[in-house]
Design a protein around this motif. Structure first.
Motif, PDB file in Angstrom:
ATOM      1  N   ASP A   1       0.884  -1.150   0.021  1.00  0.00           N
ATOM      2  CA  ASP A   1       0.012  -0.141   0.037  1.00  0.00           C
ATOM      3  C   ASP A   1       0.740   1.282   0.132  1.00  0.00           C
ATOM      4  OD1 ASP A   1      -1.785   2.048   0.527  1.00  0.00           O
ATOM      5  OD2 ASP A   1      -2.802   1.079   2.172  1.00  0.00           O
ATOM      6  N   SER A   2       0.746   2.096  -1.066  1.00  0.00           N
ATOM      7  CA  SER A   2       1.662   3.255  -0.903  1.00  0.00           C
ATOM      8  C   SER A   2       0.988   4.542  -0.521  1.00  0.00           C
ATOM      9  CB  SER A   2       1.863   3.737  -2.642  1.00  0.00           C
ATOM     10  OG  SER A   2       0.703   3.521  -3.403  1.00  0.00           O
ATOM     11  N   ASN A   3      -0.077   4.159   0.327  1.00  0.00           N
ATOM     12  CA  ASN A   3      -0.739   5.338   1.104  1.00  0.00           C
ATOM     13  C   ASN A   3       0.144   6.086   1.893  1.00  0.00           C
ATOM     14  OD1 ASN A   3      -1.963   6.108   3.950  1.00  0.00           O
ATOM     15  ND2 ASN A   3      -3.729   6.384   2.354  1.00  0.00           N
ATOM     16  N   TYR A   4       0.122   7.363   1.893  1.00  0.00           N
ATOM     17  CA  TYR A   4       0.959   8.398   2.358  1.00  0.00           C
ATOM     18  C   TYR A   4       1.457   7.821   4.093  1.00  0.00           C
ATOM     19  CZ  TYR A   4       2.987  12.483   4.807  1.00  0.00           C
ATOM     20  OH  TYR A   4       3.839  13.521   5.343  1.00  0.00           O
ATOM     21  N   TRP A   5       0.227   7.649   4.899  1.00  0.00           N
ATOM     22  CA  TRP A   5       0.337   7.587   6.178  1.00  0.00           C
ATOM     23  C   TRP A   5       0.749   6.150   6.669  1.00  0.00           C
ATOM     24  CZ3 TRP A   5      -0.013  11.563   8.889  1.00  0.00           C
ATOM     25  CH2 TRP A   5      -0.478  12.593   8.542  1.00  0.00           C
ATOM     26  N   VAL A   6       0.609   5.188   5.620  1.00  0.00           N
ATOM     27  CA  VAL A   6       1.244   3.735   5.777  1.00  0.00           C
ATOM     28  C   VAL A   6       2.834   3.784   5.713  1.00  0.00           C
ATOM     29  CG1 VAL A   6       1.550   1.415   4.774  1.00  0.00           C
ATOM     30  CG2 VAL A   6      -0.716   2.591   5.085  1.00  0.00           C
ATOM     31  N   ILE A   7       3.086   4.736   4.600  1.00  0.00           N
ATOM     32  CA  ILE A   7       4.652   4.877   4.470  1.00  0.00           C
ATOM     33  C   ILE A   7       5.223   5.537   5.595  1.00  0.00           C
ATOM     34  CG2 ILE A   7       6.321   5.953   3.122  1.00  0.00           C
ATOM     35  CD1 ILE A   7       4.453   5.686   0.702  1.00  0.00           C
ATOM     36  N   LEU A   8       4.529   6.546   6.136  1.00  0.00           N
ATOM     37  CA  LEU A   8       5.084   7.427   7.167  1.00  0.00           C
ATOM     38  C   LEU A   8       5.228   6.534   8.376  1.00  0.00           C
ATOM     39  CD1 LEU A   8       5.878  10.081   8.507  1.00  0.00           C
ATOM     40  CD2 LEU A   8       3.254  10.396   8.931  1.00  0.00           C
ATOM     41  N   ILE A   9       4.243   5.711   8.942  1.00  0.00           N
ATOM     42  CA  ILE A   9       4.460   4.695  10.058  1.00  0.00           C
ATOM     43  C   ILE A   9       5.389   3.810   9.872  1.00  0.00           C
ATOM     44  CG2 ILE A   9       3.116   3.431  11.495  1.00  0.00           C
ATOM     45  CD1 ILE A   9       0.369   4.963  10.760  1.00  0.00           C
TER      46      ILE A   9
END
Length: 500
Positions: free
Chosen positions: A394-402
């Motif tokens: 998943d390349s979602n911003y929040w997934v990457i951030l966490i």
């Protein structure tokens, strides 16, 4: 009195810490803004990526000579010179941006000069630390630096994003100002003579030589980073610097020296002392007048390092993990720039990483003298490998951030413990050269991460680009966990009897 209070009472440490911190702040502010400016001026992801690669190649190429330069010359003037040059460079960039005359050619030139300066004399700050504090305080000093670096990067990127949003030239103006502060602080440094014990008021005495003749010879490494390096920079392991760093190995074979070969202990104390005496005399840094050749000093650092038991494998391991972690960093950053993410949100990505590193540095400060170093390294590599997987799905911003924050979390402990081990086993006169020998090979693959990521993203997309760098992390994980030399690095109270 606690170890931390003793450290702050050490002669010259406060001035050193101020100068080093100012350099770290300046590097964080300009480092965040450069890719944004490069993309804004060139309108090309590949150009922005290859600018980073050019900078890394020049810096690491110059670092090959830089370690020897730092060991042969008084370090205080080198620290001041680095600060002055960086101040002038980024003041010029600021003026060109304000006047609307900055172009990609000039930006490449300025970044190139800054990289060469850092490579040639940037190691002087870290190398000077051994002339300020007691060897036994090194692990504590490293953990303090890890926390400081995490805090700077955590605040630096969003602050850089805010400044960039107000005016694109503001991060460079602020960078020039803090470099000037670094130069001013460096003028207050008081370095003891190399190989001599700490002054009485500093509260400790330092062994002037490493363990020699028993096979327990040691090497000293610093990080680039700013980078780095250390072992990660924005993603986890520090090189001073530190530019970014990691830990990995290209082969699983344990590095051992047969009796017929030159062993680390056979590179004798007299050779190291002779190399140390080749340094130029300087105020507060005493050296013999006899001088060895530059090439002899240069070769000795490489010869000594690659005839130790653990360092060659650690270097190879660092090269792979650095490549993977730095590749992730550039892929994420360029992806966010490409999809039009606001600068502040791009900065928050670094903040997430640095929160993870800050937590890791707090743990390092509490556990650095209690945890088994080799097992900690293996756990860090496994953790990095596992937490990249959700970013592939998943390349979602929040997934990457966490997930990216969790990738970075364990590496401050690895840095403080691993390099505390290396530093404590290294002769003082070799530290600049050994730092070079460790940082250059460990960063040789990472130098191309920016260009590779910038070229891959338009062709393969985000997921495939991330998967390529994830594979490198996986290889480094296998090497670390399968290598007895890495797994067997003991706790700090057992370092005296451990082979380097």
């Amino acid at each position: 009195m606690t170890a931390s209070k003793e450290l702050w009472r050490s002669q010259g440490y406060l001035a050193w810490f101020t100068a080093d911190t100012a350099v770290a702040v300046g590097t964080a502010l300009r480092g965040f803004a450069i890719p944004l400016i490069a993309f804004s001026v060139s309108h090309s992801l590949a150009t922005a990526g290859w600018l980073a690669t050019m900078s890394a190649v020049l810096q690491q190429s110059c670092t090959l000579l830089g370690g020897t330069i730092v060991d042969r010359h008084p370090r205080k003037p080198l620290i001041i010179a680095n600060a002055v040059i960086q101040t002038l460079l980024w003041t010029m960039v600021s003026a060109l941006m304000i006047s609307g005359r900055l172009n990609i050619t000039v930006l490449f030139a300025v970044v190139g000069v800054a990289a060469c300066t850092t490579g040639l004399i940037g190691e002087a700050t870290d190398a000077a630390l051994r002339s300020i504090i007691d060897m036994q305080e090194y692990s504590k000093a490293r953990s303090i630096n890890e926390g400081r670096d995490a805090t700077i990067n955590m605040a630096g990127s969003p602050i850089g994003g805010i400044l960039y949003g107000i005016q694109p030239w503001l991060p460079f103006v602020c960078s020039a100002l803090v470099y000037a502060i670094a130069g001013g602080s460096a003028t207050r440094l008081h370095l003891r003579k190399r190989g001599m014990p700490m002054d009485a008021d500093a509260g400790a005495s330092v062994s002037a030589s490493a363990d020699v003749g028993s096979g327990d010879r040691a090497s000293e490494a610093n990080g680039a980073g700013h980078s780095t390096s250390d072992v990660v920079q924005a993603a986890g392991i520090d090189s001073s610097d530190i530019d970014s760093s990691g830990i990995g190995a290209a082969g699983i074979t344990t590095v051992g020296i047969d009796a017929a070969e030159i062993s680390a202990s056979e590179i004798s104390a007299s050779e190291i002392q002779q190399a140390g005496s080749g340094n130029v005399s300087a105020q507060r840094e005493g050296h013999d007048e006899t001088r060895t050749s530059f090439m002899s000093d240069f070769v000795l650092g490489w010869q000594w390092t690659f005839h130790t038991y653990r360092l060659p494998l650690i270097i190879v391991a660092a090269s792979l993990i650095n490549f993977g972690l730095n590749g992730l960093q550039y892929t994420i950053q360029l992806h966010l720039i490409n999809v039009g993410t606001q600068p502040f949100r791009i900065g928050l990505m670094d903040t997430g990483v640095c929160i993870g590193m800050l937590v890791g540095s707090i743990l390092a400060n509490r556990l650095s003298d209690k945890v088994h170093v080799g097992k900690m390294m293996c756990a860090a590599f496994i953790m990095a490998f596992v937490f990249v997987i959700p970013m592939l799905v998943d390349s979602n911003y929040w997934v990457i951030l966490i997930c990216y924050a969790f990738v970075a979390l364990p590496f401050p402990m690895v840095n403080s413990m691993l390099f505390g081990f290396v530093f404590s086993k290294t002769d003082e006169n070799l530290q600049g050269r050994v730092a070079t020998v460790i940082s250059v090979p460990a960063q040789v693959l990472s130098m191309f991460c920016g260009g590779i990521a910038g070229s891959l993203l338009p062709l393969t997309g985000f997921t495939v680009s991330m998967a390529i760098f994830w594979g490198a992390i996986g290889i480094s994980m296998l090497i670390a966990t399968l290598s007895p030399a890495i797994r067997g690095i003991p706790k700090s109270d057992e370092w005296a009897n451990a082979r380097l």
